[in-house]
Design a protein around this motif. Structure first.
Motif, PDB file in Angstrom:
ATOM      1  N   PHE A  99       0.841  -0.621   0.060  1.00 19.93           N
ATOM      2  CA  PHE A  99      -0.053   0.230   0.330  1.00 19.93           C
ATOM      3  C   PHE A  99       0.845   0.935  -0.020  1.00 19.93           C
ATOM      4  CE2 PHE A  99      -2.729   3.085   2.456  1.00 19.93           C
ATOM      5  CZ  PHE A  99      -4.090   2.661   0.996  1.00 19.93           C
ATOM      6  N   ALA A 100       1.408   1.183   0.794  1.00 16.03           N
ATOM      7  CA  ALA A 100       3.045   2.358   0.750  1.00 16.03           C
ATOM      8  C   ALA A 100       4.093   2.475  -0.295  1.00 16.03           C
ATOM      9  CB  ALA A 100       3.459   2.623   1.784  1.00 16.03           C
ATOM     10  N   GLN A 101       3.906   1.532  -1.515  1.00 12.80           N
ATOM     11  CA  GLN A 101       4.372   1.855  -2.400  1.00 12.80           C
ATOM     12  C   GLN A 101       3.413   2.536  -3.541  1.00 12.80           C
ATOM     13  OE1 GLN A 101       5.366  -2.610  -3.237  1.00 12.80           O
ATOM     14  NE2 GLN A 101       6.933  -2.399  -2.302  1.00 12.80           N
ATOM     15  N   SER A 102       2.413   1.620  -4.094  1.00 14.10           N
ATOM     16  CA  SER A 102       0.876   2.528  -4.077  1.00 14.10           C
ATOM     17  C   SER A 102       0.980   3.861  -3.775  1.00 14.10           C
ATOM     18  CB  SER A 102      -0.113   1.741  -4.226  1.00 14.10           C
ATOM     19  OG  SER A 102      -0.271   0.286  -4.288  1.00 14.10           O
ATOM     20  N   PRO A 109      -3.008  -3.354  -3.066  1.00 19.21           N
ATOM     21  CA  PRO A 109      -3.212  -4.457  -1.875  1.00 19.21           C
ATOM     22  C   PRO A 109      -2.573  -4.192  -0.989  1.00 19.21           C
ATOM     23  CG  PRO A 109      -1.916  -5.076  -4.439  1.00 19.21           C
ATOM     24  CD  PRO A 109      -2.397  -3.808  -3.987  1.00 19.21           C
ATOM     25  N   LEU A 110      -3.317  -4.300   0.189  1.00 24.01           N
ATOM     26  CA  LEU A 110      -2.640  -3.917   1.762  1.00 24.01           C
ATOM     27  C   LEU A 110      -1.035  -5.596   2.561  1.00 24.01           C
ATOM     28  CD1 LEU A 110      -6.000  -3.578   3.221  1.00 24.01           C
ATOM     29  CD2 LEU A 110      -4.626  -1.806   2.069  1.00 24.01           C
ATOM     30  N   GLY A 117       2.201   7.351  -6.504  1.00 20.37           N
ATOM     31  CA  GLY A 117       0.864   9.505  -6.249  1.00 20.37           C
ATOM     32  C   GLY A 117      -0.639   8.449  -6.804  1.00 20.37           C
ATOM     33  N   GLN A 118      -0.684   6.859  -6.452  1.00 15.20           N
ATOM     34  CA  GLN A 118      -2.302   6.535  -6.492  1.00 15.20           C
ATOM     35  C   GLN A 118      -3.121   5.614  -5.651  1.00 15.20           C
ATOM     36  OE1 GLN A 118      -3.207   6.409 -11.038  1.00 15.20           O
ATOM     37  NE2 GLN A 118      -5.271   5.581 -10.347  1.00 15.20           N
ATOM     38  N   ALA A 119      -3.493   5.513  -5.608  1.00 13.01           N
ATOM     39  CA  ALA A 119      -3.657   4.318  -3.796  1.00 13.01           C
ATOM     40  C   ALA A 119      -5.934   4.161  -4.302  1.00 13.01           C
ATOM     41  CB  ALA A 119      -3.535   5.054  -2.805  1.00 13.01           C
ATOM     42  N   LYS A 120      -6.140   2.628  -3.355  1.00 13.22           N
ATOM     43  CA  LYS A 120      -7.445   3.040  -4.353  1.00 13.22           C
ATOM     44  C   LYS A 120      -7.815   2.493  -2.426  1.00 13.22           C
ATOM     45  CE  LYS A 120     -11.931   1.833  -6.144  1.00 13.22           C
ATOM     46  NZ  LYS A 120     -12.067   1.218  -7.530  1.00 13.22           N
ATOM     47  N   ILE A 121      -8.566   2.419  -1.892  1.00 19.81           N
ATOM     48  CA  ILE A 121      -8.949   1.875  -0.467  1.00 19.81           C
ATOM     49  C   ILE A 121     -10.425   1.766  -1.235  1.00 19.81           C
ATOM     50  CG2 ILE A 121      -9.626   1.834   1.646  1.00 19.81           C
ATOM     51  CD1 ILE A 121      -7.278   3.891   1.934  1.00 19.81           C
TER      52      ILE A 121
END
Length: 103
Positions: free
Chosen positions: A22-25, A97-98, A29-33
């Motif tokens: 998740f930190a890599q996402s 991914p978490l 510059g883009q993350a989805k939860i």
């Protein structure tokens, strides 16, 4: 808190283990939860809905990242039913991914 729901803490409790993927996402510059839940996810009165809380916290901490929060809350639903819709309501959203064991 003196019974004032607006004073419910918003600071997250640190995890015992990091969330490296998740930190890599976030680093890209883009993350989805995806938030799944029932009435407790929705908030009430002047208590902010749960999905907005981590979203605002992360956006403040990572202002250059595009953070998307999908809210899959259905009020009044039991956890056993939520589990049954996990694939159709959570996995289909393709959250970031978490953990290292994420499919």
């Amino acid at each position: 808190m003196d019974g004032d729901p607006s004073r419910i803490p918003v600071e997250p409790i640190p995890f015992a283990h990091g969330l490296p993927r998740f930190a890599q996402s976030l680093g890209r510059g883009q993350a989805k939860i995806v938030a799944i839940g029932s009435s407790t996810t929705a908030g009430a009165g002047n208590v902010q809905a749960y999905p907005e809380r981590p979203s605002k916290f992360l956006q403040a901490k990572y202002p250059n990242a595009e953070i998307t929060m999908a809210d899959e809350e259905i009020k009044g639903q039991e956890a056993s039913v939520e589990l049954q819709r996990y694939d159709t309501d959570v996995i289909v959203e393709k959250p970031d991914p978490l953990g290292d064991d994420w499919p």
